[in-house]
Design a protein around this motif. Structure first.
Motif, PDB file in Angstrom:
ATOM      1  N   PHE A 132       1.002  -1.141  -0.044  1.00  0.00           N
ATOM      2  CA  PHE A 132       0.188  -0.069  -0.108  1.00  0.00           C
ATOM      3  C   PHE A 132       0.736   1.125  -0.174  1.00  0.00           C
ATOM      4  N   LYS A 133       2.379   1.117   0.709  1.00  0.00           N
ATOM      5  CA  LYS A 133       2.967   2.105   0.990  1.00  0.00           C
ATOM      6  C   LYS A 133       3.421   2.974  -0.393  1.00  0.00           C
ATOM      7  N   GLN A 134       4.057   1.205  -0.984  1.00  0.00           N
ATOM      8  CA  GLN A 134       4.357   1.722  -3.006  1.00  0.00           C
ATOM      9  C   GLN A 134       3.704   2.710  -3.828  1.00  0.00           C
ATOM     10  N   LYS A 135       2.401   2.506  -3.325  1.00  0.00           N
ATOM     11  CA  LYS A 135       0.969   2.979  -4.371  1.00  0.00           C
ATOM     12  C   LYS A 135       0.871   4.757  -3.584  1.00  0.00           C
ATOM     13  N   ASN A 136       0.981   5.072  -2.240  1.00  0.00           N
ATOM     14  CA  ASN A 136       1.219   6.303  -2.010  1.00  0.00           C
ATOM     15  C   ASN A 136      -0.439   5.707  -1.384  1.00  0.00           C
ATOM     16  N   LYS A 139      -1.727   5.408   4.239  1.00  0.00           N
ATOM     17  CA  LYS A 139      -3.129   5.918   5.338  1.00  0.00           C
ATOM     18  C   LYS A 139      -4.675   5.320   5.220  1.00  0.00           C
ATOM     19  N   PHE A 140      -4.497   4.058   3.648  1.00  0.00           N
ATOM     20  CA  PHE A 140      -6.214   3.679   3.935  1.00  0.00           C
ATOM     21  C   PHE A 140      -6.431   2.560   4.486  1.00  0.00           C
ATOM     22  N   TYR A 141      -5.188   1.557   4.815  1.00  0.00           N
ATOM     23  CA  TYR A 141      -4.891   0.229   5.051  1.00  0.00           C
ATOM     24  C   TYR A 141      -4.708   0.412   6.694  1.00  0.00           C
ATOM     25  N   LEU A 142      -5.222  -0.800   7.277  1.00  0.00           N
ATOM     26  CA  LEU A 142      -4.973  -0.532   8.961  1.00  0.00           C
ATOM     27  C   LEU A 142      -4.257  -1.042   9.004  1.00  0.00           C
ATOM     28  N   ASN A 143      -2.814  -1.289  10.247  1.00  0.00           N
ATOM     29  CA  ASN A 143      -1.841  -1.933  10.972  1.00  0.00           C
ATOM     30  C   ASN A 143      -1.981  -0.859  11.267  1.00  0.00           C
ATOM     31  N   THR A 144      -1.788  -1.480  12.585  1.00  0.00           N
ATOM     32  CA  THR A 144      -1.992  -0.954  14.033  1.00  0.00           C
ATOM     33  C   THR A 144      -1.026  -2.037  14.715  1.00  0.00           C
ATOM     34  N   PRO A 145      -0.113  -1.680  15.454  1.00  0.00           N
ATOM     35  CA  PRO A 145       0.255  -2.920  16.561  1.00  0.00           C
ATOM     36  C   PRO A 145      -0.273  -3.418  17.118  1.00  0.00           C
ATOM     37  N   PRO A 146       0.298  -4.789  17.635  1.00  0.00           N
ATOM     38  CA  PRO A 146       0.617  -5.388  17.484  1.00  0.00           C
ATOM     39  C   PRO A 146       0.787  -6.067  15.811  1.00  0.00           C
ATOM     40  N   LYS A 163     -11.070   8.013  -3.216  1.00  0.00           N
ATOM     41  CA  LYS A 163     -10.888   8.478  -4.963  1.00  0.00           C
ATOM     42  C   LYS A 163     -11.091   6.809  -5.643  1.00  0.00           C
ATOM     43  N   ILE A 164     -12.459   7.082  -6.461  1.00  0.00           N
ATOM     44  CA  ILE A 164     -13.039   5.204  -7.350  1.00  0.00           C
ATOM     45  C   ILE A 164     -11.584   5.142  -7.438  1.00  0.00           C
ATOM     46  N   ASN A 165     -10.855   5.363  -8.851  1.00  0.00           N
ATOM     47  CA  ASN A 165     -10.474   4.753  -9.176  1.00  0.00           C
ATOM     48  C   ASN A 165      -9.701   3.766  -8.349  1.00  0.00           C
ATOM     49  N   ASN A 166      -8.369   4.386  -7.474  1.00  0.00           N
ATOM     50  CA  ASN A 166      -7.444   3.594  -5.991  1.00  0.00           C
ATOM     51  C   ASN A 166      -8.176   2.581  -5.896  1.00  0.00           C
ATOM     52  N   LYS A 266     -18.371  -1.654 -11.715  1.00  0.00           N
ATOM     53  CA  LYS A 266     -17.549  -2.656 -12.268  1.00  0.00           C
ATOM     54  C   LYS A 266     -16.439  -2.768 -10.864  1.00  0.00           C
ATOM     55  N   MET A 267     -16.359  -1.586 -10.874  1.00  0.00           N
ATOM     56  CA  MET A 267     -14.996  -1.084 -10.790  1.00  0.00           C
ATOM     57  C   MET A 267     -14.431  -1.780  -9.147  1.00  0.00           C
ATOM     58  N   LEU A 268     -15.397  -1.632  -8.868  1.00  0.00           N
ATOM     59  CA  LEU A 268     -15.828  -2.038  -7.096  1.00  0.00           C
ATOM     60  C   LEU A 268     -15.446  -4.146  -7.066  1.00  0.00           C
TER      61      LEU A 268
END
Length: 510
Positions: A132-136, A139-146, A163-166, A266-268
């Motif tokens: 996800f970080k490589q695509k900037n 911030k959308f991906y839940l990634n909390t410790p641990p 943004k729909i196209n993401n 379709k995009m979903l």
């Protein structure tokens, strides 16, 4: 079984209980009616007709939404459900009138725990975050410790709308297992560094206290991290996805959706790898409750007691939502804490006009008493704790992780006395007739939920998250709330607050 959704520091959750209502299918020639939805499917299967490879979604709202009129039913013509036969993605759409950008969640969740491995899952979660970080898009991906969550969640928010196209990027990253050896090596290194850092103990102080008798050595953990190969990880992730379901929620402007409906739908579904389970096998696992008083130190100035709770149905979660209001109604400590919070907020309100401050105090108090079911006195009561990395050998029956209910306490250095006072309060409450207060609280909760889901001016991101929490029960949410009795409330109090020992968090910040 409820799928947990943990949004930042405010965990919220949704149920996958499937309604059993059926939808008649009309056939014009010859003139007869098939008995129900399942009959139609059976006939298609008998004749080798399958829609499995179709990417076009089928709207199934009528399958779940009973057309009931009356004040005891929440009508939601704005909410629609779609199912994609090729991937089994279930999509909930809330159509509103708004100029705001859309809000969106996408989640996969393992319904059974038999295949879950703490260390492998943590490595996957770290690799997914890096993708996800490589695509900037991190911030959308839940990634909390641990980082041990067995649910993968993508979610927008007030500050980062959709943004729909993401969406095709979200789908590809979340549902593929095209991991490389390099990505695995980096994830291992990051995980070992985290395990050896001061942050690890700070992030997991509560979990480590719960599992104090079952903690493995860091040497054993690192050994298990090192021996995992890329094939091990891919095989594990494939099995995980095969035993998961996938769900999305979208809250969006109605006119924009109507104009672009086909492209959006379709995009979903684009780039979802493979087919998920419609209704994964559900194994109800009774979590172990804490039977020994435990004390932990924390770097803040609060004192609170934490009680593990194991909600299983949406009704249980609603009880935990309204429980703080019950405690507030009958606890003098809670009332004093609320008054102190209101005093502080009023004092900080930037105006010298005493009448304005007086009005602000009244509005704030009304909001805290009747409308705010997210926090109480500025603090959340329901939180989530995950198992630490050290417990990779622990069986499901021994798990102490899950949701916990926090009671913020007055400054009392005598821990045993504090716990004793709380037990006396719980025992007294169990013997009190709370029916009148409960009915008022339930009415307030229903009004709050109606506002969240139907008022175009309410926060769009919250609409979307509550839709994810309620799942198909969104259409009979009033009925579920109305079914809660004082006996249900007292059963929860007896099980979790009387017959369980808490963890006491002591603030030691000067």
């Amino acid at each position: 079984m409820i799928n947990p959704i943990n949004i930042s520091t405010n965990p919220i959750y949704y149920t996958n209980r499937q309604a059993k209502e059926t939808k008649p299918a009309n056939v014009s020639a010859p003139n007869f009616e098939l008995s129900d939805y399942k009959t139609g499917q059976a006939i298609l299967a008998r004749n080798n007709i399958s829609f499995r490879n179709l990417a076009t979604p089928i709207e199934v709202t009528d399958k779940y939404n009973k057309k009931i009129e009356g004040k005891d039913h929440l009508d939601l013509p704005n909410v629609h459900i779609y199912e994609y036969p090729d991937t089994n993605l279930k999509l909930f759409v809330n159509l509103i009138n708004t100029a705001e950008a859309p809000q969106y969640t996408l989640s996969t969740h393992i319904e059974t725990n038999e295949n879950y491995n703490t260390i492998k899952q943590t490595l996957i979660n770290k690799i997914l975050f890096s993708k996800f970080k490589q695509k900037n898009l991190e911030k959308f991906y839940l990634n909390t410790p641990p980082y041990t969550s067995q649910s993968q969640l993508v979610s927008t928010g007030m500050d980062y709308p959709l943004k729909i196209n993401n969406i095709p990027n979200f789908n590809k990253i979340l549902t593929s297992n095209n991991f490389s050896n390099k990505e695995l090596d980096v994830a291992k290194k990051e995980l070992i560094n985290y395990l050896n850092s001061d942050n690890y103990r700070q992030d997991n102080y509560l979990a480590l206290a719960l599992y104090d008798e079952n903690i493995s050595s860091k040497k054993d953990i690192i050994k298990n991290i090192d021996k995992i190969t890329i094939d091990d990880l891919k095989d594990y992730h494939t099995k995980v996805l095969q035993n998961s379901n996938i769900q999305a929620t979208l809250t969006i402007d109605k006119s924009y959706f109507d104009t672009n409906k086909n492209d959006i739908l379709k995009m979903l579904n684009d780039n979802i790898a493979g087919s998920f389970k419609q209704e994964p096998e559900k194994i109800k696992i009774q979590g172990k409750l804490n039977n020994k008083l435990k004390i932990v130190n924390k770097n803040d100035n609060t004192i609170k007691t934490d009680y593990l709770v194991n909600p299983d149905e949406l009704k249980d979660y609603i009880i935990l939502d309204i429980l703080p209001k019950i405690f507030l109604e009958y606890s003098e400590d809670e009332q004093r804490r609320l008054n102190s919070y209101i005093d502080k907020q009023t004092e900080e309100y930037k105006t010298s006009d005493l009448e304005v401050k007086k009005s602000y105090r009244k509005i704030l108090r009304e909001h805290e008493l009747n409308s705010n079911f997210i926090t109480l006195s500025g603090e959340k009561n329901l939180n989530f704790v995950r198992e630490p990395l050290e417990v990779f050998k622990i069986s499901d029956k021994s798990k102490l992780s899950g949701y916990y209910y926090s009671i913020y306490s007055p400054n009392n250095s005598n821990i045993e006395e504090l716990v004793k006072e709380q037990k006396l309060f719980f025992n007294k409450l169990e013997k009190t007739d709370i029916s009148e207060a409960l009915e008022k609280i339930k009415d307030n909760y229903k009004f709050y939920i109606k506002t969240v889901l139907t008022d175009d001016n309410y926060i769009t991101s919250m609409k979307n998250l509550y839709m994810a929490q309620f799942n198909t029960d969104i259409f009979n949410i009033y009925e579920i709330i109305d079914s809660i009795t004082q006996e249900d409330i007292k059963a929860v109090i007896n099980k979790y607050f009387i017959n369980q020992r808490p963890i006491v968090e002591i603030g030691n910040k000067n």
